[in-house]
Design a protein around this motif. Sequence first.
Motif, mmCIF file in Angstrom:
data_model
loop_
_atom_site.group_PDB
_atom_site.id
_atom_site.type_symbol
_atom_site.label_atom_id
_atom_site.label_comp_id
_atom_site.label_asym_id
_atom_site.label_seq_id
_atom_site.Cartn_x
_atom_site.Cartn_y
_atom_site.Cartn_z
ATOM 1 N N GLU A 90 -70.692 43.767 150.388
ATOM 2 C CA GLU A 90 -71.423 43.747 149.119
ATOM 3 C C GLU A 90 -70.780 44.760 148.196
ATOM 4 O O GLU A 90 -70.672 45.941 148.552
ATOM 5 N N ALA A 91 -70.333 44.285 147.021
ATOM 6 C CA ALA A 91 -69.588 45.154 146.116
ATOM 7 C C ALA A 91 -70.180 45.083 144.719
ATOM 8 O O ALA A 91 -70.235 43.999 144.121
ATOM 9 N N PRO A 92 -70.618 46.210 144.178
ATOM 10 C CA PRO A 92 -71.003 46.236 142.765
ATOM 11 C C PRO A 92 -69.755 46.320 141.887
ATOM 12 O O PRO A 92 -68.785 47.002 142.219
ATOM 13 N N ILE A 208 -70.273 35.361 146.771
ATOM 14 C CA ILE A 208 -71.284 34.783 145.888
ATOM 15 C C ILE A 208 -71.779 35.872 144.946
ATOM 16 O O ILE A 208 -72.050 37.003 145.365
ATOM 17 N N VAL A 209 -71.906 35.534 143.668
ATOM 18 C CA VAL A 209 -72.448 36.464 142.690
ATOM 19 C C VAL A 209 -73.966 36.525 142.901
ATOM 20 O O VAL A 209 -74.665 35.520 142.747
ATOM 21 N N THR A 210 -74.470 37.686 143.276
ATOM 22 C CA THR A 210 -75.898 37.832 143.541
ATOM 23 C C THR A 210 -76.633 38.562 142.428
ATOM 24 O O THR A 210 -77.867 38.603 142.435
ATOM 25 N N SER A 211 -75.892 39.140 141.467
ATOM 26 C CA SER A 211 -76.552 39.844 140.374
ATOM 27 C C SER A 211 -75.627 39.894 139.166
ATOM 28 O O SER A 211 -74.414 40.064 139.311
ATOM 29 N N ARG A 212 -76.204 39.700 137.983
ATOM 30 C CA ARG A 212 -75.495 39.898 136.711
ATOM 31 C C ARG A 212 -76.448 40.651 135.789
ATOM 32 O O ARG A 212 -77.511 40.149 135.431
ATOM 33 N N GLN A 226 -73.176 51.762 135.418
ATOM 34 C CA GLN A 226 -73.923 50.526 135.234
ATOM 35 C C GLN A 226 -73.267 49.389 136.020
ATOM 36 O O GLN A 226 -72.086 49.102 135.841
ATOM 37 N N LYS A 227 -74.060 48.754 136.901
ATOM 38 C CA LYS A 227 -73.555 47.610 137.651
ATOM 39 C C LYS A 227 -73.574 46.378 136.751
ATOM 40 O O LYS A 227 -74.631 45.957 136.299
#
Length: 400
Positions: A90-92, A208-212, A226-227
């Motif tokens: 998991e990578a921000p 998979i992109v899990t957050s934007r 800021q992520k």
Amino acid sequence: MMEPQVPKKEGGKDTSAPPRRFKRVKLILFLGVIGLICVAVLLALRAGNTKGSQKVTDAVTEANVQVVFPQKPPASVELQLPGHTYAYYEAPIYAQTSGYLKMWYHDIGAKVKAGDILGEIDTPEVDQELSQAKATLATAKAQLALATTNFNEAKRLWQTNVDSKRDFETMQSTYLAEQASGNADADAVQRLQALEDFKFLRAPFDGIVTSRSTDIGDYVGANSGQKLFVLSKEDPLRVYVSVPENFAKQVQVGTKADLSLDEFPGRLFPATVVTTSNAVNPSNRTQLVELQVPNPSDELWPGAYTEVHFHLTSAGNTLFIPANTLLFRREGPAVGVVQAGGKVEIRKVQIAEDLGTKLEITKGLSPTDQIIVNPSDSLSTGMVVHVIEPNEKPETMAEN
């Protein structure tokens, strides 16, 4: 006026004394009879109460109970423990250059490959600085070329004794200075070019992109914390579970397990232990274990609650009893054992593991012991009970 009559005396004695003495005797005899009757009534009542108390005591000490026998463990024991799933990676994604978000190309849930552009940052200041640095580098290259020519010419003239050594050394110093200046300008261009490349937010691995958490037009600053995106690799998934100390030696690297999740009723997902902490947490006496479960279709998600089912070999020297047979006493956990003649013995036991509806006992019981089910808190050693069959209804206690 009449005078009061005086009783006559015969021979100097009062003739009214004997009747009064007889009345006193009769009164004393009457009171004695009444006292005897009261004593008899009290004794009768006490005898009745004693018989009633005896009936109640007999009803209590001879209570109806159901019993079970301790069960020997099977060849394999299923250990069910709660666990949680985590992404393998998991990578921000943070901004490494400052500017305004020009465009984002992948939203949450998108599957991306390593190197895919997730978003682009508009960096006018960096663009201008890079253009200026490139111009400065071009000037430095031209000056270095002229200095190189002059240095080579001065070297040739000095070797032919046309110019002095001092003139040669002057040209040499000018050449070296221009060379160093050119290298510095080239480094500046490379630094700004790196910042220019950081305007493209790229995926570091397949996932998979899990957050934007940014949008077009937002200002993003370098090293702001800021992520902008979060990318997860979900095949395979990691599963972490805390294994009780009693089973720590049986759960080793390579141990197989099955996962069950509420959102997939009736399905089991195979998993394998890949590493253990090799240490016991003193706060809860457990060992942290990591498993991996294949997830090629990405149907399992990180952050989910799961039940981990281990199939372990039984130790063979333990017994299992229902959890509703346990008594909590000051001396520790105990059970009620029915001996010959229906007498009860409160026996201490040692619990190896609480398996929910069952308890694993390592000490205090034998397979032939009759264990009382749902024992009363008032149960004590020496009480006499009546064992009934499971399908036999217990008789209600007789009321006094």
